[in-house]
Design an enzyme around this catalytic site. Structure first.
Site, PDB file in Angstrom:
ATOM      1  N   SER A 337      84.450  87.840  35.249  1.00 46.42           N
ATOM      2  CA  SER A 337      83.332  88.793  35.288  1.00 46.42           C
ATOM      3  C   SER A 337      83.684  90.243  35.006  1.00 46.42           C
ATOM      4  CB  SER A 337      82.619  88.702  36.639  1.00 46.42           C
ATOM      5  OG  SER A 337      82.014  87.433  36.776  1.00 46.42           O
ATOM      6  N   THR A 338      84.958  90.615  35.001  1.00 45.86           N
ATOM      7  CA  THR A 338      85.284  91.991  34.619  1.00 45.86           C
ATOM      8  C   THR A 338      84.898  92.259  33.162  1.00 45.86           C
ATOM      9  OG1 THR A 338      87.552  91.216  34.220  1.00 45.86           O
ATOM     10  CG2 THR A 338      87.130  92.356  36.303  1.00 45.86           C
TER      11      THR A 338
END
Length: 731
Positions: A337-338
């Site tokens: 998700s970064t």
């Protein structure tokens, strides 16, 4: 009849002893004269020719009375940014014991006597940790086998000068003989485990009977030719016993010491990071961990580490196969998700992002694949702003589908699928998602795309630095101690993938991750007094190549966090990952991030720039044609220039600056590959001279509007280069 008379006459003459003696005498005399003549000829040939067979008398005489010795070059020292030693040369010592009782000087016994064996064992046990019984046993076996000298246990090797001197003092105090030492070149790492995979280590290798220190990993290996220097030589006259005659040096070639490398690391932050990681690693026992702290405005790496690690001096920890890989550049992984930071920034620039727009979270279907949120829709309806802070996969897929035609270009603009050309060995370029619609959708939330730690940090700099993407920089300068000149490495802008407005908006939304009680995926976990933190968490599935599926265990994930502080105008970027811990809580990474970021901000307020007055050294360009692209680019980076690779080929076909030309550090060297396709780089910030080199390399007309540095280009990044003239706007 007459013949018989003659024969009888000589037979009578030869039969007498006197005549025989005369004949023998004449024969011996003639032979002696002949041999003397041959000897004289041979002697004359030797004297005047100076050779016996293929051997030169002159050379052998010079060897007999002329000695020489190598003057070892000092290997360059590796420093942190403030001049604190990280690695430097030293001499180590190993013990040998002489046992032969003929080794005496006058009445002084220079060998170890049997009556002293117990005392020797006790000294080695107390000072070196050896077993007394093993030492005594080895000494007695040496005497029994009539050995002149013996070496002992491993504890008696790689000794420091301090230890050597202490042992000599103890032996002298107890009047024990036979203790002697061999010298060995060595490398010491006074900080122990200290960014070990990045700094690397050395080993001692023997060649032609001479020992030398050779880099084996990290900087020590990648910059070995810069660090090692060149040995010198002294030639002198010697007596019959091969002892040097004072004042008879005939020839001297001085050694050229290796160059010193100043990294960008800050030992105060690096040591603290190592301590924090040790604690978390011990508590959570993950497969591995990584950490990198970077100055947001320059791209300088202040600290970086991984676990498991090793001690470069003792080599403790290198027995584990997992410690051989520099995870920061060699390992590629799906980041999770970064990646949503880049997706959101791209959506803002494409005009398809409305932070107040709502959608129903939970799951969505792309082709025949169902994509789920981590909470399976527990929050229900979310806004697009909350899609980032609560880390909704569904929200990111909606954004990707609206910009599906340009999203692959954004991935390229952020540098994914492209090596950072760090100059460190074994760097992986990662890989972009396939054209499959499912892979493209998954890449928007960090799956189906493979990255490296350095690539992620490079992309994060664009978010932290208002759209300007910086190359991670780990060397501040290289100092040539022989010429007192230096190469200073400058910050390098490698792209502008998004606008300043998009980057600033993303950082604003990132504050919600830690401060929004209801929609922050890491609410209350990450905090530094008096500062807003822009953060984004990541939880990535891990692909199992052996089964062709993702792991499904409770903690079979790559957990991560990226932080930028202060959020409004970041000074630092921190990126942490932890893979497959035994148990998991966000607190694990918070226990590293919070104290480290606080210390970084405290030091930032007190640090002042150090002015260096050394003359800048120019760099002679090598001929890189026909070399592999990765090899050429990495070597260029190690030498202080900035490589720019254009083309899809695997070898260098042409270069923008000719071999032998001298450039200043941080100038660009453009490579044209042997591939048939060439795509325009992002040339924002390039000088007019570099843009002209680009045009000349591709035989394309170049036009300019204004003066200064490039702010816009007629051919956009990653568009194919043709024979159409290129126009650049300069300011």
């Amino acid at each position: 009849m007459r013949f018989n008379r003659i024969r009888n006459y000589f037979r009578k003459k030869n039969s007498t002893p006197t005549s025989n003696r005369k004949k023998v005498g004449i024969l011996l005399f003639a032979t002696s004269i002949g041999l003397l003549f041959l000897f004289a000829i041979r002697l004359g040939y030797i004297v005047f020719g100076g050779h016996i067979g293929e051997n030169s008398l002159k050379e052998n005489t010079e060897k007999l009375y002329q000695g020489s010795e190598v003057v070892k070059a000092k290997r360059g020292t590796i420093y942190d940014r403030n001049g604190v030693v990280i690695a430097e040369d030293a001499t180590s010592y190993s013990i040998y014991i002489i046992l032969d009782d003929s080794y005496v000087s006058g009445k002084t016994k220079l060998y170890a006597q049997e009556k002293d064996f117990d005392a020797i064992g006790e000294i080695f046990a107390a000072e070196l940790g050896s077993k007394k019984s093993e030492i005594v046993k080895a000494l007695k076996a040496g005497v029994k086998n009539k050995a002149f000298q013996i070496e002992l246990t491993t504890e008696t090797k790689n000794l420091s000068l301090e230890t050597k001197q202490k042992l000599e003092e103890l032996f002298k105090k107890q009047n024990i003989g036979g203790l002697y030492f061999d010298e060995h070149p060595n490398r010491i790492y006074p900080n122990g485990v200290f960014s070990s995979h990045f700094i690397g280590y050395t080993d001692t290798e023997a060649k032609d009977g001479k020992e030398s220190v050779v880099g084996k990993m990290g900087l020590e290996s990648a910059y070995d030719d810069i660090l090692k220097g060149t040995d010198g030589k002294v030639v002198y006259q010697q007596d019959n016993f091969q002892n040097p005659l004072p004042g008879t040096v005939a020839e001297e070639t001085p050694a050229k010491d290796g160059q010193d490398i100043y990294t960008t690391l800050d030992s105060r932050l690096q040591s603290y990071l190592e301590t924090l990681m040790d604690t978390v690693y011990k508590e959570y026992n993950p497969e591995n961990m990584t950490a990198m702290l970077v100055k947001a405005k320059t791209g300088e790496v202040l600290s970086l580490a991984q676990r498991p690690s090793f001690n470069p001096e003792t080599k403790e920890g290198l027995n584990d196969d997992s410690t051989w890989m520099n995870l920061l550049v060699e390992d590629h992984y799906e980041p999770g998700s970064t990646m949503k930071l880049m997706t959101t920034a791209a959506a803002i620039d494409e005009g398809i992002f409305n932070e107040n727009e709502t959608f129903v979270s939970g799951s969505t279907k792309v082709a025949d694949t169902t994509i789920n949120d981590h909470d399976f829709g527990e929050k229900g309806t979310l806004t697009m702003r909350q899609a980032l802070s609560w880390s909704s996969n569904v929200g990111m897929v909606l954004l990707e589908q609206r910009m599906s035609k340009v999203w692959p270009q954004y991935l390229q603009h952020f540098g994914f699928g492209q090596s950072t050309y760090s100059g460190l060995y074994g760097e992986n370029a990662g890989s972009l998602p396939t054209d499959n619609v499912v892979d493209q959708a998954m890449s928007a939330f960090g799956q189906a795309v493979n990255v490296t730690n350095f690539q992620m940090m490079r992309a994060f700099t664009a978010i932290a630095n208002d759209g300007k993407m910086l190359q991670p920089q780990y060397i501040s300068k290289i100092v040539n101690t022989n010429s007192n000149k230096e190469k200073v490495f400058q910050s390098e802008v490698v792209g502008n993938p998004v606008t300043a407005e998009a980057a600033q908006k993303v950082r604003e939304y990132m504050i919600d991750v830690t401060q929004s009680e209801n929609y922050g995926s890491a609410y209350g976990v990450y905090a530094v007094d008096d500062y807003n933190i822009a953060a984004k968490t990541g939880t990535a599935q891990i692909y199992d190549a052996t089964t062709g599926t993702y792991y499904t265990g409770e903690t079979d994930y790559l957990y991560s966090i990226v932080e930028m502080i202060p959020a409004e105008n970041p000074e630092y970027i921190l990126y942490l990952t932890i893979k497959r811990p035994e148990h998991w809580t966000q607190k694990a990474l918070g226990d590293i991030a919070n104290p480290l970021m606080k210390r970084a901000m405290d030091l930032n307020e007190t640090d002042e720039a150090v002015v260096d007055e050394k003359e800048e050294e120019q760099i002679k360009v090598a001929d890189y044609r026909e070399l592999d692209v990765d090899t050429a680019a990495a070597d260029t980076a190690r030498n202080g220039l900035v490589p720019v690779v254009i083309g899809t080929g695997d070898k260098v076909a042409a270069q923008s600056t000719e071999q032998g030309t001298k450039l200043l550090p941080s100038e660009k060297l453009i490579f044209k590959t042997n591939g048939a396709e060439f795509y325009m780089p992002d040339v924002t910030g390039w000088s007019k001279a570099d843009l002209m080199k680009l045009g000349k390399l591709f035989d394309v007309e170049v036009k300019f509007e204004g003066e200064g540095y490039c702010v816009s280009q007629s051919l956009q990044p990653y568009e194919a280069i043709s024979d159409t003239p290129l126009t650049f706007t300069l300011e």
